[in-house]
Design an enzyme around this catalytic site. Structure first.
Site, short mmCIF file in Angstrom:
data_model
loop_
_atom_site.label_atom_id
_atom_site.label_comp_id
_atom_site.label_asym_id
_atom_site.label_seq_id
_atom_site.Cartn_x
_atom_site.Cartn_y
_atom_site.Cartn_z
N ASN A 101 0.99 -1.48 -0.01
CA ASN A 101 -0.17 -0.10 -0.05
C ASN A 101 0.91 1.12 0.14
OD1 ASN A 101 -2.07 -1.72 0.31
ND2 ASN A 101 -2.61 -1.45 2.30
N ASP A 103 -0.53 4.21 0.91
CA ASP A 103 -1.54 5.20 1.57
C ASP A 103 -0.98 5.69 2.92
OD1 ASP A 103 -1.89 3.16 3.13
OD2 ASP A 103 -3.68 2.35 2.20
N HIS A 118 5.77 -0.62 -2.75
CA HIS A 118 5.18 0.15 -4.07
C HIS A 118 5.25 1.62 -3.83
CE1 HIS A 118 3.07 -3.80 -5.38
NE2 HIS A 118 4.20 -3.85 -5.75
N CYS A 126 11.11 14.74 -8.92
CA CYS A 126 11.47 15.22 -10.30
C CYS A 126 11.86 14.00 -11.01
CB CYS A 126 12.23 16.48 -10.30
SG CYS A 126 12.83 16.66 -12.01
N GLY A 186 -5.44 -9.21 3.03
CA GLY A 186 -6.14 -8.48 2.08
C GLY A 186 -5.31 -7.93 0.73
N THR A 187 -4.68 -8.86 0.08
CA THR A 187 -4.16 -8.87 -1.26
C THR A 187 -4.70 -9.95 -2.17
OG1 THR A 187 -1.99 -8.73 -2.34
CG2 THR A 187 -1.87 -10.00 -0.37
#
Ligand code: BJW
Ligand code: ZN
Length: 244
Positions: A101, A103, A118, A126, A186-187
């Site tokens: 996640n 988040d 991830h 940049c 939860g994947t």
């Protein structure tokens, strides 16, 4: 939920426990998942948005999509599943939390050590000079330009076709190889290389436990499936472990 004696005994004896989390862990907070009905990919195919070529061909569009998600992720709160995983750090002598996640919710819940495979939506850099810009105003709907070189700024997340951060991936693989108990929570276990971690753990002798509201491609290969919401199951598991 009744947990098997085997799971509780293994957890009590475990020297190293690890968990791989996915979007389902944040679903109870209100963050849409990717592949569930109503998830992110129902409206947009992953290839359309989560890759570098898409970003370069329409930076404003992809940027505005991340701004929209950043806004949701900032507004929601961690749920009991995130908090239960904070407790895991106190319960087990070594606990490794590996997440797909972006988040930030594990950190916001209070987990001290999180391996983010991830990336993290709160970081941006940049594309040319790699300068980081981490305090982004969600109202900036057009892609931001680098103050140093004028190139465009992208979120520090891993898109399809991009390699995962090396240190994090090596650490996650070591966790898979060295854990006594390994949770996959939860994947959908469909995106590689993260999806290979539970298999790697199993091959290295770990007791592999899946927590998910529905069966996945991996369910047949794990030692135990706990079907239900991760927030509920993880809280019950923490209570059970604290009692016993
Ligand atoms: C609940 C619940 C509740 C709901 N309680 N559960 C080997 C084989 C085949 C392909 C490949 C391979 N190796 C590499 C590839 C290519 C590709 C890949 O895996 N493709 C597959 C789709 C086939 N992988 C890559 O490109 C990766 N890079 C790479 O391998 O580099 C080397 C390389 C380069 C070039 C060529 C070859 C190799 C990079 C992958 C990056 C993934 N990025 C994303 C986007 C991040 C940024 C963003 O968010 O925008 O990461 S895609 C997206 O999927 C996101 C997620 O982290 C990831 C995983 O999704 P997750 O978390 O599993 O979510 P869902 O929605 O799928 O599942 C949610 C689950 O929760 C469901 O099961 C529900 O049931 C459950 N749930 N509510 C418990 N309350
Ligand atoms: Zn720059």
């Amino acid at each position: 939920m009744d947990f098997s004696n085997e799971l509780i005994e293994r957890l009590k004896k475990a020297r190293v426990v690890s968990a791989l989390t996915g979007a389902g862990v944040s679903a109870e907070s209100g963050v849409p998942t990717f592949r569930d009905p109503g998830g992110i990919w129902e409206k947009f195919r992953p290839e359309q948005l989560a890759n570098f070529e898409a970003f370069m061909s329409d930076p404003d569009f992809v940027w505005s999509w991340y701004q929209h998600r950043r806004e949701i992720m900032r507004e929601v709160m961690p749920n009991p599943g995130h908090y239960a995983l904070v407790e895991f750090e106190k319960i087990f002598s070594e606990f490794n939390l590996i997440t797909q996640n972006i988040d930030n919710l594990h950190y916001r819940a209070g987990s001290k050590r999180v391996t983010e495979l991830h990336g993290n939506i709160e970081r941006n850099y940049c594309v040319s000079c790699k300068t980081f810009y981490n305090d982004i105003d969600v109202n900036e709907k057009k892609v931001l330009l680098c103050k140093k070189c004028g190139s465009i700024i992208r979120p520090d997340v891993v898109w399809f076709g991009e390699i995962l951060p090396r240190k994090e991936l090596i650490f996650a693989e070591d966790c898979a190889k060295n854990s006594n108990v390994f949770f996959s929570i939860g994947t959908s276990a469909e995106v590689y290389p993260a999806a290979m971690l539970p298999t790697m753990a199993k091959q290295s002798g770990a007791y592999v436990v899946e927590i998910n509201i529905r069966p996945t491609v991996m369910s047949m290969d794990v030692d135990e499936v706990l079907q239900g919401k991760s927030g509920e199951i993880l809280s019950e598991l923490v209570n059970n472990l604290k009692k016993s």
